[in-house]
Design a protein around this motif. Structure first.
Motif, PDB file in Angstrom:
ATOM      1  N   ARG A  29       0.878  -1.416  -0.126  1.00 14.44           N
ATOM      2  CA  ARG A  29      -0.309   0.227  -0.051  1.00 14.44           C
ATOM      3  C   ARG A  29       0.839   1.284   0.283  1.00 14.44           C
ATOM      4  NH1 ARG A  29      -4.759  -0.391  -1.879  1.00 14.44           N
ATOM      5  NH2 ARG A  29      -5.421   1.389  -0.414  1.00 14.44           N
ATOM      6  N   ALA A  32       1.210   3.009  -3.432  1.00 13.93           N
ATOM      7  CA  ALA A  32       0.504   4.820  -3.759  1.00 13.93           C
ATOM      8  C   ALA A  32       0.818   5.382  -3.580  1.00 13.93           C
ATOM      9  CB  ALA A  32      -0.894   3.827  -3.437  1.00 13.93           C
ATOM     10  N   HIS A  36      -1.254   6.951   2.232  1.00 14.53           N
ATOM     11  CA  HIS A  36      -1.751   5.298   2.800  1.00 14.53           C
ATOM     12  C   HIS A  36      -1.051   4.097   2.928  1.00 14.53           C
ATOM     13  CE1 HIS A  36      -5.303   5.592  -0.891  1.00 14.53           C
ATOM     14  NE2 HIS A  36      -3.936   6.284  -1.419  1.00 14.53           N
ATOM     15  N   GLY A 118       3.539   4.845  -8.379  1.00 13.13           N
ATOM     16  CA  GLY A 118       2.631   4.841  -7.644  1.00 13.13           C
ATOM     17  C   GLY A 118       0.964   5.997  -7.884  1.00 13.13           C
ATOM     18  N   ASP A 119      -0.073   5.499  -7.928  1.00 11.59           N
ATOM     19  CA  ASP A 119      -1.343   5.986  -8.291  1.00 11.59           C
ATOM     20  C   ASP A 119      -1.587   6.646  -6.829  1.00 11.59           C
ATOM     21  OD1 ASP A 119      -3.261   6.261 -10.820  1.00 11.59           O
ATOM     22  OD2 ASP A 119      -3.201   7.724  -9.531  1.00 11.59           O
ATOM     23  N   ALA A 120      -1.873   7.594  -6.079  1.00 10.70           N
ATOM     24  CA  ALA A 120      -2.956   7.312  -5.448  1.00 10.70           C
ATOM     25  C   ALA A 120      -4.569   7.069  -5.699  1.00 10.70           C
ATOM     26  CB  ALA A 120      -2.529   8.584  -4.218  1.00 10.70           C
ATOM     27  N   ALA A 123      -4.945   4.346  -6.357  1.00 12.72           N
ATOM     28  CA  ALA A 123      -5.383   2.988  -5.216  1.00 12.72           C
ATOM     29  C   ALA A 123      -6.780   3.242  -4.275  1.00 12.72           C
ATOM     30  CB  ALA A 123      -4.328   3.207  -3.791  1.00 12.72           C
ATOM     31  N   SER A 129      -7.300   2.035   2.589  1.00 11.46           N
ATOM     32  CA  SER A 129      -6.133   0.982   3.348  1.00 11.46           C
ATOM     33  C   SER A 129      -6.566   1.406   4.491  1.00 11.46           C
ATOM     34  CB  SER A 129      -4.886   2.404   2.765  1.00 11.46           C
ATOM     35  OG  SER A 129      -4.314   2.363   1.782  1.00 11.46           O
ATOM     36  N   ARG A 200       8.237  -2.409 -10.698  1.00 16.50           N
ATOM     37  CA  ARG A 200       6.407  -1.280  -9.322  1.00 16.50           C
ATOM     38  C   ARG A 200       5.291  -2.746  -9.941  1.00 16.50           C
ATOM     39  NH1 ARG A 200       2.451   2.626  -7.826  1.00 16.50           N
ATOM     40  NH2 ARG A 200       0.643   0.661  -6.512  1.00 16.50           N
TER      41      ARG A 200
END
Length: 222
Positions: A29, A32, A36, A118-120, A123, A129, A200
């Motif tokens: 996690r 992201a 997160h 990392g694409d929040a 997520a 999260s 990733r």
């Protein structure tokens, strides 16, 4: 009470340093974003504190006394682990597809592909999260039984057991929050490396396989 703190914190350090499903999920996690990662840590430690409270009131003894209750919770925990593993493997597959599309676009128009960081947004909200960390911990019957056997060992002789165990459970959760925050910080510091699409994707694949394997092992063990 102060005479038990140092041994207790040492034991907490050994527990946190032992790799397990929570460690894998927190690292995944954190890919992201730092927020997160910390939300997952807080969810996990909420679960630790809940099991500490349950152990303080003696309710986790029901799991050790009832084979059916323990097995039911063990199967539920295995399902949760496998579900999280499948999510990670799907995320790796989406990254592979997106990377292929970017590569195709670069060949067509010569534009440089955007980093696959990392694409929040992918997520979801932070509460997702948090719920993931909480669900993973609460679905693990080993965490419940361990809290029941672990905390009473550090209650000082003559001290009231209930408030002492509640205090130890809170200290346990706070200590692990600080410990796992180092994992989140480490992933964030390696952002440039982690944001590479291939890295990733590989991290998602590894974490997914580990979570699925842990779930299968939990389901099969006696």
């Amino acid at each position: 009470m102060h005479q038990t703190l140092l041994p207790f914190l040492g034991a907490c350090l050994l527990i946190a340093a032992s790799p397990g499903p929570s460690t894998v999920l927190i690292i995944r996690r954190s890919l992201a974003g730092r927020r997160h990662g910390m939300a997952t840590v807080l969810g996990n430690e909420t679960g630790v504190f809940v099991w500490g409270l349950v152990a303080a009131f003696g309710l986790t003894a029901l799991l050790t006394a009832s084979r059916l209750a323990y097995d039911a919770m063990r199967v539920a925990g295995a399902v949760v682990l496998v579900a999280f593993g499948v999510q990670a493997l799907r995320a790796a597959r989406r990254l592979k597809t997106a990377d292929g599309e970017r590569a195709g676009g670069e060949r067509e128009d010569g534009a440089e592909a955007a980093p696959a960081g990392g694409d929040a947004a992918a997520a979801g909200p932070l509460r997702r999260s948090y719920r993931a960390g909480l669900a993973l911990n609460l679905a693990n019957p080993k965490a419940a039984v361990f809290a029941l056997s672990f905390l009473p060992q550090f209650v000082p002789a003559g001290a009231p057991q209930l408030p002492s165990m509640v205090a130890l459970a809170a200290l346990w959760a706070v200590f692990e929050t600080g410990y796992y925050a180092c994992y989140v910080w480490g992933v964030d510091r390696m952002r440039r490396l982690v944001d590479r699409a291939a890295v990733r994707r590989r991290l998602e694949q590894v974490s997914g396989c580990v979570l699925v394997a842990l779930g299968i092992r939990m389901a099969l063990e006696g």
